[in-house]
Scaffold this active site. Sequence first.
Site, PDB file in Angstrom:
ATOM      1  N   ARG A   1       0.851  -1.188   0.000  1.00 19.75           N
ATOM      2  CA  ARG A   1       0.000   0.000   0.000  1.00 19.75           C
ATOM      3  C   ARG A   1       0.886   1.238   0.000  1.00 19.75           C
ATOM      4  O   ARG A   1       1.736   1.390   0.882  1.00 19.75           O
ATOM      5  CB  ARG A   1      -0.893   0.003   1.246  1.00 19.75           C
ATOM      6  CG  ARG A   1      -1.672   1.297   1.432  1.00 19.75           C
ATOM      7  CD  ARG A   1      -2.465   1.324   2.737  1.00 19.75           C
ATOM      8  NE  ARG A   1      -3.144   2.605   2.862  1.00 19.75           N
ATOM      9  CZ  ARG A   1      -3.192   3.345   3.973  1.00 19.75           C
ATOM     10  NH1 ARG A   1      -2.601   2.926   5.084  1.00 19.75           N
ATOM     11  NH2 ARG A   1      -3.821   4.484   3.987  1.00 19.75           N
TER      12      ARG A   1
ATOM     13  N   HIS B   1      -3.177  10.851   1.302  1.00 23.70           N
ATOM     14  CA  HIS B   1      -2.570  10.602   2.614  1.00 23.70           C
ATOM     15  C   HIS B   1      -1.925  11.913   3.080  1.00 23.70           C
ATOM     16  O   HIS B   1      -0.718  11.993   3.268  1.00 23.70           O
ATOM     17  CB  HIS B   1      -1.568   9.450   2.543  1.00 23.70           C
ATOM     18  CG  HIS B   1      -1.265   8.809   3.874  1.00 23.70           C
ATOM     19  ND1 HIS B   1      -1.389   7.453   4.101  1.00 23.70           N
ATOM     20  CD2 HIS B   1      -0.839   9.339   5.052  1.00 23.70           C
ATOM     21  CE1 HIS B   1      -1.034   7.181   5.360  1.00 23.70           C
ATOM     22  NE2 HIS B   1      -0.690   8.308   5.956  1.00 23.70           N
TER      23      HIS B   1
ATOM     24  N   GLU C   1      -7.454   8.126   7.030  1.00 27.16           N
ATOM     25  CA  GLU C   1      -7.720   8.682   8.360  1.00 27.16           C
ATOM     26  C   GLU C   1      -8.319  10.088   8.353  1.00 27.16           C
ATOM     27  O   GLU C   1      -7.674  11.057   8.773  1.00 27.16           O
ATOM     28  CB  GLU C   1      -6.436   8.670   9.190  1.00 27.16           C
ATOM     29  CG  GLU C   1      -5.817   7.292   9.319  1.00 27.16           C
ATOM     30  CD  GLU C   1      -4.639   7.243  10.278  1.00 27.16           C
ATOM     31  OE1 GLU C   1      -4.055   8.284  10.569  1.00 27.16           O
ATOM     32  OE2 GLU C   1      -4.316   6.152  10.743  1.00 27.16           O
TER      33      GLU C   1
ATOM     34  N   ASN D   1      -7.147   1.207  10.226  1.00 25.74           N
ATOM     35  CA  ASN D   1      -5.835   1.467  10.822  1.00 25.74           C
ATOM     36  C   ASN D   1      -5.979   1.353  12.323  1.00 25.74           C
ATOM     37  O   ASN D   1      -6.907   1.923  12.906  1.00 25.74           O
ATOM     38  CB  ASN D   1      -5.333   2.877  10.476  1.00 25.74           C
ATOM     39  CG  ASN D   1      -4.863   2.990   9.040  1.00 25.74           C
ATOM     40  OD1 ASN D   1      -4.888   2.005   8.289  1.00 25.74           O
ATOM     41  ND2 ASN D   1      -4.441   4.173   8.652  1.00 25.74           N
TER      42      ASN D   1
ATOM     43  N   TYR E   1      -3.666   0.859  16.166  1.00 25.05           N
ATOM     44  CA  TYR E   1      -2.353   0.827  16.820  1.00 25.05           C
ATOM     45  C   TYR E   1      -2.352   0.424  18.282  1.00 25.05           C
ATOM     46  O   TYR E   1      -1.417  -0.220  18.744  1.00 25.05           O
ATOM     47  CB  TYR E   1      -1.674   2.212  16.695  1.00 25.05           C
ATOM     48  CG  TYR E   1      -1.181   2.483  15.295  1.00 25.05           C
ATOM     49  CD1 TYR E   1       0.090   2.084  14.903  1.00 25.05           C
ATOM     50  CD2 TYR E   1      -1.998   3.098  14.351  1.00 25.05           C
ATOM     51  CE1 TYR E   1       0.550   2.307  13.610  1.00 25.05           C
ATOM     52  CE2 TYR E   1      -1.558   3.324  13.060  1.00 25.05           C
ATOM     53  CZ  TYR E   1      -0.285   2.924  12.700  1.00 25.05           C
ATOM     54  OH  TYR E   1       0.162   3.130  11.417  1.00 25.05           O
TER      55      TYR E   1
ATOM     56  N   GLU F   1      -3.189  -0.514   8.227  1.00 22.27           N
ATOM     57  CA  GLU F   1      -2.007  -0.138   9.022  1.00 22.27           C
ATOM     58  C   GLU F   1      -2.100  -0.768  10.398  1.00 22.27           C
ATOM     59  O   GLU F   1      -3.169  -0.785  11.005  1.00 22.27           O
ATOM     60  CB  GLU F   1      -1.905   1.386   9.242  1.00 22.27           C
ATOM     61  CG  GLU F   1      -1.525   2.192   8.047  1.00 22.27           C
ATOM     62  CD  GLU F   1      -1.420   3.697   8.368  1.00 22.27           C
ATOM     63  OE1 GLU F   1      -1.191   4.072   9.532  1.00 22.27           O
ATOM     64  OE2 GLU F   1      -1.594   4.477   7.422  1.00 22.27           O
TER      65      GLU F   1
END
Length: 479
Positions: A77, A123, A170, A310, A312, A381
């Site tokens: 990506r 992005h 995002e 995404n 984390y 991600e």
Amino acid sequence: MTTATLPPDFRWGFATASYQIEGAYNEDGRLPSIWDTFSKTPDKVEDGTNGDVACDSYHRLEEDVALLKSYGAQVYRFSIAWPRVIPLGGRNDPINEKGLEYYSKLVDALLAAGIEPVVTLYHWDLPDELYRRYRGPLNKEEFVADFTRYARVVFDALGPRVKKWITFNEPWCISVLGYNTGKHAPGRTSDRKLSPEGDGSREPWIVGHTLLVAHGTVVDIYRREYKEKHGGEIGITLNGDWAEPWDPEDPRDIEACTRKIEFAISWFADPIYHGKYPDSMRKQLGDRLPTFTDEEIALVKGSNDFYGMNHYCANYIRHRDGEPAEDDVAGNLDHLFEDKFGNSIGPESNCPWLRPHAPGFRKLLKWLADRYGNPKIYVTENGTSVKGENDMPLDQLLDDKFRQQYYRDYIGALVEAANEGVNVKMYLAWSLLDNFEWSEGYQSRFGVTFVDYKNGQKRIPKKSASVVRELFEKYIRKE
Ligand code: PNW
């Protein structure tokens, strides 16, 4: 004993983004983006750096594709820099063939290596000129028209070869960090010490609305004009981390956890899957949250072929008493690293916001499946920085035990979610390379590859690169 596994059609690989890796900031016709301007404004990036050179990926296309291949990646990506393709950005501005050529070559090189490209259109590197002309996504009509034209140019150039498209990366970060806290470009906030312009109580909601309408518009165009002849799919990537209650006995903290996820994720996902903003947001924000016209919501509702996720980390969440602040974007609650009993959510990384907590990944995957009708999910991600990595001796840095453990835990949690019936079909680790980590500059490294910025951007694999590969070779069923 049955071991949890992933289906044979599951795909994995790595992700990056244009401004974070490309460099070549003024070559072959590229003009500045808002990130060039922002990072060159004093005090905006902690270590005073910018993306002028970054990983120099613009000049190392073959090397990076070879690296991906050596890692066994099935998917890569990357994002396209709008100011390379249409340097001024607007719908009547000239197209820069040289910029398109770079991405075209990259796609060809990936396909030749047997690696599938997944392309993000936006992005965060908005052409600076569009910010100067009309303040970017604060102006819905102009932004949607310009983004639509840019998307068409890219679909026409790469379309038949690229089968997976992401409109925005995002939108939460774009709206909140760019227009409320001012931590990201263009740095707007109500805090006049940080920015001469901005209204953090209104602008993030306007920007978020524009991004949803732009996404819906481009998806509609893709489906009507390209989907059949190109055979691809398109969606948006949303960030969102997991929430655990600060006091598991307090219903107000439990409720605050749901509200926190609604303000982070459902802000965008509810309009796309359910055709409206969450009630909790409408209740807190009133008419500061825009409303969709009939025409807009017709474009937005149902506009995801897949859900780009995404993810984390996680936080403990504590409700706040009393009225929310005017510029509150979180849902009137606190994000904490410790619960009521002093338990930590996870060990420290190098980023102040990121503490790993892998069980939250499985729980959020399940939460999304339940709320949105078990959509096809692509994890676009997931990854971590390592505390102090920048200052470690090279051999210790390359044997990145903290990151290896992160991937074991998070990929393990992903497999558990898949086994519980969550329709997750792709996983991309962030990131292929150490790179420009936005307002943290080059202090935090997210790569499975060490990039030696002091020695000609030389790439050296970290151990985590092979750990990710071994995990997927173990988990994906052969048939
Ligand atoms: C994502 N936060 O950004 C981006 O998509 C990547 O470009 C970035 O490098 C990666 O995550 C690691 O940070 C985020 O402050 C940046 O909560 C900041 C936050 C979340 C995501």
